[in-house]
Enzyme design. Sequence first.
Site, PDB file in Angstrom:
ATOM      1  N   ARG A  58       0.837  -1.204   0.000  1.00  0.00           N
ATOM      2  CA  ARG A  58       0.000   0.000   0.000  1.00  0.00           C
ATOM      3  C   ARG A  58       0.874   1.257   0.000  1.00  0.00           C
ATOM      4  O   ARG A  58       1.802   1.376   0.806  1.00  0.00           O
ATOM      5  CB  ARG A  58      -0.883  -0.018   1.258  1.00  0.00           C
ATOM      6  CG  ARG A  58      -1.829   1.141   1.387  1.00  0.00           C
ATOM      7  CD  ARG A  58      -2.987   1.003   0.443  1.00  0.00           C
ATOM      8  NE  ARG A  58      -3.947   2.085   0.615  1.00  0.00           N
ATOM      9  CZ  ARG A  58      -4.966   2.289  -0.214  1.00  0.00           C
ATOM     10  NH1 ARG A  58      -5.158   1.477  -1.247  1.00  0.00           N
ATOM     11  NH2 ARG A  58      -5.805   3.288  -0.004  1.00  0.00           N
ATOM     12  N   ALA A  80      -9.287   1.082   5.851  1.00  0.00           N
ATOM     13  CA  ALA A  80     -10.651   0.609   5.592  1.00  0.00           C
ATOM     14  C   ALA A  80     -10.659  -0.847   5.145  1.00  0.00           C
ATOM     15  O   ALA A  80     -11.619  -1.580   5.404  1.00  0.00           O
ATOM     16  CB  ALA A  80     -11.307   1.471   4.521  1.00  0.00           C
ATOM     17  N   GLU A 101      -9.592 -18.423  30.846  1.00  0.00           N
ATOM     18  CA  GLU A 101      -8.454 -18.940  31.633  1.00  0.00           C
ATOM     19  C   GLU A 101      -7.797 -17.835  32.475  1.00  0.00           C
ATOM     20  O   GLU A 101      -6.581 -17.722  32.563  1.00  0.00           O
ATOM     21  CB  GLU A 101      -7.447 -19.643  30.715  1.00  0.00           C
ATOM     22  CG  GLU A 101      -8.152 -20.734  29.913  1.00  0.00           C
ATOM     23  CD  GLU A 101      -7.306 -21.934  29.638  1.00  0.00           C
ATOM     24  OE1 GLU A 101      -6.349 -22.170  30.397  1.00  0.00           O
ATOM     25  OE2 GLU A 101      -7.629 -22.657  28.691  1.00  0.00           O
ATOM     26  N   GLY A 102      -8.652 -17.046  33.076  1.00  0.00           N
ATOM     27  CA  GLY A 102      -8.195 -15.933  33.914  1.00  0.00           C
ATOM     28  C   GLY A 102      -8.203 -14.660  33.098  1.00  0.00           C
ATOM     29  O   GLY A 102      -7.462 -14.541  32.129  1.00  0.00           O
TER      30      GLY A 102
HETATM   31  C1  FAD Z   1     -14.771 -18.178  23.755  1.00  0.00           C
HETATM   32  C2  FAD Z   1     -14.769 -18.625  25.179  1.00  0.00           C
HETATM   33  C3  FAD Z   1     -14.486 -19.948  25.495  1.00  0.00           C
HETATM   34  C4  FAD Z   1     -14.523 -20.385  26.807  1.00  0.00           C
HETATM   35  N1  FAD Z   1     -14.269 -21.711  27.091  1.00  0.00           N
HETATM   36  C5  FAD Z   1     -14.417 -22.159  28.360  1.00  0.00           C
HETATM   37  C6  FAD Z   1     -14.274 -23.559  28.661  1.00  0.00           C
HETATM   38  O1  FAD Z   1     -13.969 -24.364  27.772  1.00  0.00           O
HETATM   39  N2  FAD Z   1     -14.489 -23.969  29.932  1.00  0.00           N
HETATM   40  C7  FAD Z   1     -14.822 -23.113  30.942  1.00  0.00           C
HETATM   41  O2  FAD Z   1     -15.000 -23.560  32.063  1.00  0.00           O
HETATM   42  N3  FAD Z   1     -14.951 -21.772  30.702  1.00  0.00           N
HETATM   43  C8  FAD Z   1     -14.760 -21.283  29.433  1.00  0.00           C
HETATM   44  N4  FAD Z   1     -14.917 -19.943  29.173  1.00  0.00           N
HETATM   45  C9  FAD Z   1     -15.341 -19.053  30.240  1.00  0.00           C
HETATM   46  C10 FAD Z   1     -14.234 -18.162  30.792  1.00  0.00           C
HETATM   47  O3  FAD Z   1     -13.252 -18.914  31.450  1.00  0.00           O
HETATM   48  C11 FAD Z   1     -14.864 -17.100  31.699  1.00  0.00           C
HETATM   49  O4  FAD Z   1     -15.596 -16.263  30.831  1.00  0.00           O
HETATM   50  C12 FAD Z   1     -13.845 -16.318  32.498  1.00  0.00           C
HETATM   51  O5  FAD Z   1     -13.348 -17.088  33.554  1.00  0.00           O
HETATM   52  C13 FAD Z   1     -14.402 -15.007  33.076  1.00  0.00           C
HETATM   53  O6  FAD Z   1     -15.606 -15.241  33.730  1.00  0.00           O
HETATM   54  P1  FAD Z   1     -16.893 -14.326  33.408  1.00  0.00           P
HETATM   55  O7  FAD Z   1     -17.031 -14.249  31.927  1.00  0.00           O
HETATM   56  O8  FAD Z   1     -18.025 -14.867  34.191  1.00  0.00           O
HETATM   57  O9  FAD Z   1     -16.507 -12.880  33.910  1.00  0.00           O
HETATM   58  P2  FAD Z   1     -16.623 -12.329  35.434  1.00  0.00           P
HETATM   59  O10 FAD Z   1     -15.867 -13.224  36.342  1.00  0.00           O
HETATM   60  O11 FAD Z   1     -18.039 -12.075  35.726  1.00  0.00           O
HETATM   61  O12 FAD Z   1     -15.854 -10.958  35.287  1.00  0.00           O
HETATM   62  C14 FAD Z   1     -16.451  -9.787  34.692  1.00  0.00           C
HETATM   63  C15 FAD Z   1     -15.425  -8.662  34.726  1.00  0.00           C
HETATM   64  O13 FAD Z   1     -15.089  -8.355  36.085  1.00  0.00           O
HETATM   65  C16 FAD Z   1     -13.684  -8.486  36.271  1.00  0.00           C
HETATM   66  N5  FAD Z   1     -13.423  -9.010  37.609  1.00  0.00           N
HETATM   67  C17 FAD Z   1     -13.955 -10.105  38.197  1.00  0.00           C
HETATM   68  N6  FAD Z   1     -13.461 -10.292  39.418  1.00  0.00           N
HETATM   69  C18 FAD Z   1     -12.561  -9.277  39.615  1.00  0.00           C
HETATM   70  C19 FAD Z   1     -11.700  -8.907  40.698  1.00  0.00           C
HETATM   71  N7  FAD Z   1     -11.616  -9.638  41.819  1.00  0.00           N
HETATM   72  N8  FAD Z   1     -10.942  -7.807  40.546  1.00  0.00           N
HETATM   73  C20 FAD Z   1     -10.972  -7.076  39.414  1.00  0.00           C
HETATM   74  N9  FAD Z   1     -11.765  -7.374  38.357  1.00  0.00           N
HETATM   75  C21 FAD Z   1     -12.544  -8.462  38.455  1.00  0.00           C
HETATM   76  C22 FAD Z   1     -13.216  -9.444  35.213  1.00  0.00           C
HETATM   77  O14 FAD Z   1     -11.816  -9.320  34.957  1.00  0.00           O
HETATM   78  C23 FAD Z   1     -14.100  -9.029  34.046  1.00  0.00           C
HETATM   79  O15 FAD Z   1     -13.548  -7.901  33.424  1.00  0.00           O
HETATM   80  C24 FAD Z   1     -14.835 -19.474  27.844  1.00  0.00           C
HETATM   81  C25 FAD Z   1     -15.094 -18.128  27.538  1.00  0.00           C
HETATM   82  C26 FAD Z   1     -15.063 -17.701  26.225  1.00  0.00           C
HETATM   83  C27 FAD Z   1     -15.327 -16.253  25.921  1.00  0.00           C
END
Ligand code: FAD
Length: 397
Positions: free
Chosen positions: A268, A340, A363-364
Site C-alpha cells: 500500500r 478501511a 483462563e483468567g
Molecule cells: C470463547 C470462550 C471460550 C470459553 N471456554 C471455556 C471452557 O472451555 N471452559 C470453561 O469452564 N470456561 C470457558 N470460558 C469461560 C471463561 O473462562 C470465563 O468467561 C472467564 O473465567 C471469566 O468469567 P466471566 O465471563 O463470568 O466474567 P466475570 O468473572 O463475571 O468478570 C467480569 C469482569 O469483572 C472483572 N473481575 C472479576 N473479578 C474481579 C476482581 N476480583 N478484581 C478485578 N476485576 C474483576 C473481570 O476481569 C471481568 O472484566 C470461555 C469463555 C469464552 C469467551
Amino acid sequence: MDFRFTDEQDLLRKTARKFTDDEIVPNISKWDTEGKFDPVIWKRLADLGFMGVCIPEKYGGSGMDYNALAILCEELERGDTTFRTAVSVHTGLNSMSLLQWGTEEQKQKYLVPQAKGEKIGAFGLTEPGAGSDVAAMSSTAVRDGEHYVLNGQKTWISLCDQADHFLVFAYTDKAKKHHGITAFIVERTMPGISSKAIKNKYGIRAGNTGELFFENVRIPVENRLGEEGEGFKIAMASLDNGRFTVAAGAVGLIRACLEASVKYCHERETFGKPIGKHQLVQQMIANMEAGYQMSRLLVYRAGELKNRGVRNTRATSLAKWQACDFANQAADDAFQIHGAYGYSDDYPVARYLRNSKAPVIYEGTREIHTIMQAEYVLGYRQEKPLNKMLPAWTPGE
Ligand SMILES: Cc1cc2nc3c(=O)[nH]c(=O)nc-3n(C[C@H](O)[C@H](O)[C@H](O)COP(=O)(O)OP(=O)(O)OC[C@H]3O[C@@H](n4cnc5c(N)ncnc54)[C@H](O)[C@@H]3O)c2cc1C
C-alpha cells in the site's frame, strides 16, 4: 541457557506450519463465516499426533515436551484461534489433568483415546453465576451409594457439542467452600446430559462454544478425579497447563498480525511511498515485533519450568497475561495498518481482532492475572508444590 530447538521440535513446527498453510488458511474465512468447520479436520489433527503432544507415549501421546506443545499452539493459532483453543481445552485442560491426577484405570480408559485423538475432551468449570469467582458455582454432586448424582449448568464451554468426555467441577460439600469442590470425568453418553451452542459469537466463530446441562446425571464413583474436595486445586492446576497453551497461541496470533501487516506495508502506498516508510506505521510494526519476542520468551521460560516438574503458576500467569494483551494490541494495530480494507474479509485482520479478545478473558481475565502478579510481588501469594506435581519431563516416556 540454550535457546535452540531440537530436531524433533523443528520437525513439529514444520509439520504444524504446513498443516496450517495447507488446510486452515485456505478454508478459515468460509468456516468463520459459516460458524463451523469440516469435522474431517479433527481426524487430520489426530492423525498428525497433535492431540497427544506432551502426553507420554505409554498413554498414547508422542512424548514430546512442553515447549513442543507451545510450538504446536503457536503454529495453529497463526491459522486461527479456533484450533489452538481446541488443543487448549482437549490437551491442556483435560488430558493433562488426567495425566496429573488420574488413576491408572482412568488414564487407560480416558487419557489414552484422548491422546490418540479418538475421543475429544472438554473442560466444564464456568457457570452462569461463576466465572472468575469459581467458588460461586452452584452445580452439586451428591453421593448415592457407588454413584454421585450431578445437577447443574455450565456455560461458555469450548467443544461443548463435540466433546465425548468432560472434566466437570461441582460441589460435594458447599459448606467447605473451595475445599468442597470435586472434579468428575463425565461421559456425554451418560443419561441426563444435554448441550446447546452459543450462537453469533464475537470471535472464534469456527469453533463450538456452548452450555452444558446436567439433570440427575449418575456418575460412578470411579469417575471422580482426585479426592473429594480436591476439585478447586485440580481446576487451578489444569489452568496452569491451559494458560500455557493460550499464551503460546497468542504468540502465533501476533506473528499472523505481523505477517499480514508487513505484507500490506509493502503493497500500500500513500503520499508517494509505501506505508511501511511512515514512522507512525513503523511504530505499530515495532510494537508487534517487541510483543512477539517478549511473549515468546515468557512462554518458553514457563515451558522450561514445566519440563523440570516445578510449580510454575506465577510464570505461566505472567506469560498468559502479557502474551494475550500483546496479541490483542497487535491485532488492533494490524487492523489499523490496513485502514478501511481491514474492515473487509478480503484481509484476515478483522478476524484476528475478534479472535484476540476471548483469550484476554478466558483462563483468567486480564484483571485476575494482574492481581495475581501483584500479589506474588507483594508477598500475599506464594507458590508451593502441589501434592501431585507432574514429574519432570523425560523424552519419550
Ligand atoms: C470463547 C470462550 C471460550 C470459553 N471456554 C471455556 C471452557 O472451555 N471452559 C470453561 O469452564 N470456561 C470457558 N470460558 C469461560 C471463561 O473462562 C470465563 O468467561 C472467564 O473465567 C471469566 O468469567 P466471566 O465471563 O463470568 O466474567 P466475570 O468473572 O463475571 O468478570 C467480569 C469482569 O469483572 C472483572 N473481575 C472479576 N473479578 C474481579 C476482581 N476480583 N478484581 C478485578 N476485576 C474483576 C473481570 O476481569 C471481568 O472484566 C470461555 C469463555 C469464552 C469467551
